[in-house]
Scaffold this motif. Structure first.
Motif, short mmCIF file in Angstrom:
data_model
loop_
_atom_site.label_atom_id
_atom_site.label_comp_id
_atom_site.label_asym_id
_atom_site.label_seq_id
_atom_site.Cartn_x
_atom_site.Cartn_y
_atom_site.Cartn_z
N ASP A 190 0.82 -1.22 0.00
CA ASP A 190 0.00 0.00 0.00
C ASP A 190 0.86 1.27 0.00
OD1 ASP A 190 -2.60 0.84 -0.29
OD2 ASP A 190 -2.88 1.23 1.85
N MET A 191 0.51 2.15 -0.92
CA MET A 191 1.11 3.49 -1.05
C MET A 191 2.60 3.47 -1.39
SD MET A 191 -0.92 5.58 1.89
CE MET A 191 -0.86 4.37 3.19
N GLU A 192 3.09 2.36 -1.93
CA GLU A 192 4.51 2.35 -2.29
C GLU A 192 4.78 3.14 -3.58
OE1 GLU A 192 6.81 -1.22 -1.85
OE2 GLU A 192 5.99 -1.58 0.15
N ASP A 193 3.73 3.68 -4.20
CA ASP A 193 3.99 4.64 -5.29
C ASP A 193 4.63 5.91 -4.70
OD1 ASP A 193 1.41 5.20 -4.03
OD2 ASP A 193 1.13 6.75 -5.55
N LEU A 194 4.56 6.07 -3.39
CA LEU A 194 5.17 7.24 -2.74
C LEU A 194 6.54 6.88 -2.16
CD1 LEU A 194 1.99 8.54 -0.85
CD2 LEU A 194 2.78 9.10 -3.15
N GLY A 195 7.14 5.84 -2.69
CA GLY A 195 8.44 5.41 -2.18
C GLY A 195 8.28 4.90 -0.75
N ASP A 196 9.18 5.33 0.14
CA ASP A 196 9.10 4.88 1.53
C ASP A 196 8.37 5.86 2.43
OD1 ASP A 196 10.30 2.43 1.23
OD2 ASP A 196 12.33 3.16 1.67
N LEU A 197 7.73 6.88 1.84
CA LEU A 197 7.06 7.90 2.67
C LEU A 197 5.99 7.30 3.55
CD1 LEU A 197 6.26 11.17 0.66
CD2 LEU A 197 7.74 10.87 2.66
N ALA A 198 5.24 6.32 3.00
CA ALA A 198 4.18 5.71 3.79
C ALA A 198 4.74 4.63 4.72
CB ALA A 198 3.11 5.10 2.88
N GLY A 199 5.65 3.84 4.20
CA GLY A 199 6.15 2.70 4.97
C GLY A 199 7.06 3.10 6.13
N TYR A 200 7.77 4.20 5.95
CA TYR A 200 8.75 4.57 6.98
C TYR A 200 8.31 5.80 7.76
CZ TYR A 200 12.25 1.09 5.97
OH TYR A 200 12.92 -0.10 5.86
N GLU A 201 8.34 5.68 9.07
CA GLU A 201 8.04 6.80 9.97
C GLU A 201 8.97 7.96 9.61
OE1 GLU A 201 5.75 6.70 12.32
OE2 GLU A 201 6.41 7.87 14.05
N GLU A 202 8.44 9.18 9.73
CA GLU A 202 9.23 10.36 9.37
C GLU A 202 10.58 10.34 10.12
OE1 GLU A 202 6.88 13.80 9.29
OE2 GLU A 202 8.41 14.91 8.19
N GLY A 203 11.64 10.63 9.38
CA GLY A 203 12.96 10.68 10.01
C GLY A 203 13.70 9.35 9.92
N ARG A 204 12.98 8.27 9.49
CA ARG A 204 13.67 6.98 9.37
C ARG A 204 13.99 6.69 7.91
NH1 ARG A 204 10.03 3.11 13.39
NH2 ARG A 204 10.11 4.52 15.17
N LYS A 205 15.07 5.96 7.74
CA LYS A 205 15.49 5.61 6.37
C LYS A 205 15.73 4.11 6.30
CE LYS A 205 17.89 9.12 3.83
NZ LYS A 205 17.85 10.41 4.44
N ARG A 206 15.66 3.57 5.09
CA ARG A 206 16.00 2.15 4.93
C ARG A 206 17.43 1.90 5.37
NH1 ARG A 206 12.93 -1.72 0.98
NH2 ARG A 206 11.09 -0.44 0.70
N SER A 207 17.62 0.78 6.02
CA SER A 207 18.96 0.38 6.43
C SER A 207 19.70 -0.17 5.22
CB SER A 207 18.81 -0.72 7.48
OG SER A 207 20.01 -1.41 7.65
N ASP A 208 21.03 -0.08 5.22
CA ASP A 208 21.75 -0.75 4.14
C ASP A 208 22.23 -2.13 4.58
OD1 ASP A 208 23.73 0.05 5.77
OD2 ASP A 208 24.62 1.52 4.39
N ARG A 209 21.75 -2.59 5.74
CA ARG A 209 22.10 -3.95 6.18
C ARG A 209 21.42 -4.98 5.29
NH1 ARG A 209 20.99 -4.98 12.45
NH2 ARG A 209 20.75 -7.09 11.60
N PHE A 210 22.13 -6.05 5.00
CA PHE A 210 21.60 -7.16 4.18
C PHE A 210 20.28 -7.67 4.76
CE2 PHE A 210 22.39 -11.96 3.37
CZ PHE A 210 21.63 -11.95 2.20
N GLY A 211 20.20 -7.75 6.09
CA GLY A 211 19.02 -8.34 6.73
C GLY A 211 17.89 -7.36 6.98
N LEU A 212 18.06 -6.09 6.62
CA LEU A 212 17.02 -5.09 6.90
C LEU A 212 16.66 -4.23 5.69
CD1 LEU A 212 18.02 -3.76 10.45
CD2 LEU A 212 15.86 -4.84 9.84
N GLY A 213 17.47 -4.31 4.65
CA GLY A 213 17.32 -3.42 3.50
C GLY A 213 16.01 -3.59 2.74
N TYR A 214 15.40 -4.79 2.83
CA TYR A 214 14.14 -5.01 2.12
C TYR A 214 12.93 -4.89 3.04
CZ TYR A 214 16.89 -6.42 -1.90
OH TYR A 214 17.75 -6.42 -2.95
N LEU A 215 13.15 -4.31 4.21
CA LEU A 215 12.02 -4.08 5.11
C LEU A 215 11.20 -2.92 4.55
CD1 LEU A 215 10.71 -4.93 7.75
CD2 LEU A 215 12.17 -3.31 8.94
N ARG A 216 9.92 -3.19 4.25
CA ARG A 216 9.08 -2.18 3.58
C ARG A 216 8.32 -1.30 4.54
NH1 ARG A 216 8.29 -3.32 -1.70
NH2 ARG A 216 9.17 -5.29 -2.41
#
Ligand code: GLY
Ligand code: MN
Ligand code: MN
Length: 452
Positions: A343-369
């Motif tokens: 849902d809402m991934e047309d907005l990139g990570d704006l919906a999936g990620y709480e404001e101020g958070r970014k995707r991790s570059d860790r192998f085990g966390l990078g695909y967390l949506r």
């Protein structure tokens, strides 16, 4: 059925969050070679959320809780090809638009409006031409577009009764499709036949698939969209199939079952590890819990299970810290579900990620949506898996990094497990969780019983 009361409430709630007008376009389906032969139309979800109907080539202008509809009436010869179509006036009445105009009037009503880019190229170019500004690229995003996105995210993150009713319909149809797929497999000889059984039920309910179905004996290809393989006696079949209602709401379900109706002991061992992760993650869901922690719990239970089977070596916490679980479970534990399957991934990570958070570059966390604390009214998927992905297992970088953590000889005993995923759709309630997909069994005995 559209529910005007809810649609009007959504329009008013948007007006409470922003104080500038908005125009949302529905989009248009591209032609497929011959101009009048189109791909199936799927309207923009943001448009659908407020307009309520999948109208092609239309736009709505929202301001102070009011909705103006812009669309052209069917052309005179369209009756010949498409039959009697509702007029703009009919539609405006149905969705309780406050005003309605032909599309060409829109150019006079776009001063200072915010918008969200649609995904089809034709409409996107129209949007840009009319608004005379860039619509994508974070630095260039106009402040009001950004504010609009945040407001819509606030509304769409949790679901009202209309949304919930629709999603439950999509869930019920997909549950039945999975049951039919499971029960028919012994009479099928190819992936395509199982897919056809499942999708034909969805079609028979006048629904569509919410995304391209995955029905494969090669579950290690995470988004496998081919269906040509023969079903062989020792194979597992992984089916990730969801339905979409006529108003656009989705379900997203995965089950994995043995072609011959009985799991081998190695398949069962791994299946039970994935199921333990699935059950524990769902158990943990309640308002306030960080979804990222649910992902990490799933990772830990998978690591623990693989240690118990002798595939991984070491302490589960340490293995998760170094992302060793991700060799076998490389994706995130799930995502938001609503009008879009992600849902809402047309907005990139704006919906999936709480404001101020970014995707991790860790192998085990990078695909967390999804990386937000959960709230009552959200619907999320929980979908742990185990895969033997050649591109990971044969990669020198991973082989070197995890050489001491993996018992490669032991792993060979599980060669008949290429991919297992178990995915359910979960509503976060005030006190915990409701498994919307609970009528579809997950346990080995239940699945074997259904097949035999
Ligand atoms: N069907 C895609 C997913 O499960 O996320
Ligand atoms: Mn999913
Ligand atoms: Mn899925």
């Amino acid at each position: 059925m559209i529910d005007i009361h809810t649609l009007k409430f959504r329009r008013q709630k948007l007006a409470n969050l922003i104080h500038f007008p908005t125009v949302l376009w529905s989009g248009k389906s591209p032609s497929r070679n011959f101009k009048a032969n189109h791909y199936p139309f799927r309207g923009s979800s943001h448009f659908l959320y407020f307009a309520g109907l999948p109208l092609e080539n239309a736009a709505i202008r929202l301001e102070n809780g009011k909705l103006d509809l812009f669309m052209d009436n069917p052309s005179p010869d369209s009756t010949l090809w498409h039959g009697e179509m509702p007029t703009r006036e009919d539609i405006a009445r149905k969705i309780e638009a406050d005003n309605h105009y032909p599309m060409e009037v829109l150019k006079d009503k776009i001063d200072g409006v915010a918008t969200i880019p649609v995904q089809d190229h034709f409409t996107y170019e129209k949007q840009r031409e009319l608004l005379q500004r860039s619509l994508s690229g974070n630095q260039e995003l106009k402040e009001i577009d950004y504010q609009l996105m945040k407001a819509i995210i606030t509304l769409r993150l949790t679901h009202d009764d209309l949304a919930l009713k629709e999603i439950k319909k999509a869930v019920d149809v997909a549950v039945e499709a999975h049951k039919m797929g499971i029960k028919s497999t012994k009479n099928c000889s190819t992936e395509a036949e199982v897919r056809a059984t499942m999708e034909s039920y969805i079609m028979s309910q006048n629904m569509t698939c919410a995304y391209n179905s995955i029905v494969t004996v090669h579950g290690e290809v995470l988004h496998n969209e081919t269906y040509h393989n023969l079903l062989k006696s020792g194979d597992l079949i992984l089916a990730d199939v969801g339905a979409e209602t006529s108003l656009g709401w989705a379900s997203d379900i995965t089950r994995t079952w043995p072609v011959k109706g009985q799991f081998s002991s190695s398949q069962r061992d791994i299946y039970d590890v994935v199921l333990a992760a699935h059950d524990a993650c769902i158990q943990k869901i309640k308002p306030g819990i960080e979804y990222r922690d649910i992902h990490l719990l799933g990772a830990k239970i998978i690591a623990e299970g693989l240690v118990n089977l002798g595939i991984l070596k070491g302490h589960p916490d340490t293995l998760v810290e170094k992302d060793a679980h991700a060799v076998f479970f490389p994706h995130g534990i799930g995502h938001l579900l609503g009008l879009d399957v992600h849902d809402m991934e047309d907005l990139g990570d704006l919906a999936g990620y709480e404001e101020g958070r970014k995707r991790s570059d860790r192998f085990g966390l990078g695909y967390l949506r999804l990386d937000r604390p959960l709230k009552a009214g959200m619907i999320v998927t929980i979908e742990p898996g185990f895969y033997q992905v050649p591109a990971i297992l044969n990669h020198p970088k991973f082989q070197e990094k995890y050489n001491k953590d993996i018992n490669w000889d032991k792993l060979k005993q599980f060669s008949d497990v290429r991919g297992i995923r178990i995915e359910d759709d979960i509503l976060v309630t005030e006190t915990g969780a409701e498994i919307l997909t609970q009528n579809l069994p997950t346990r080995v005995e239940e699945i074997e019983k259904m097949m035999n």
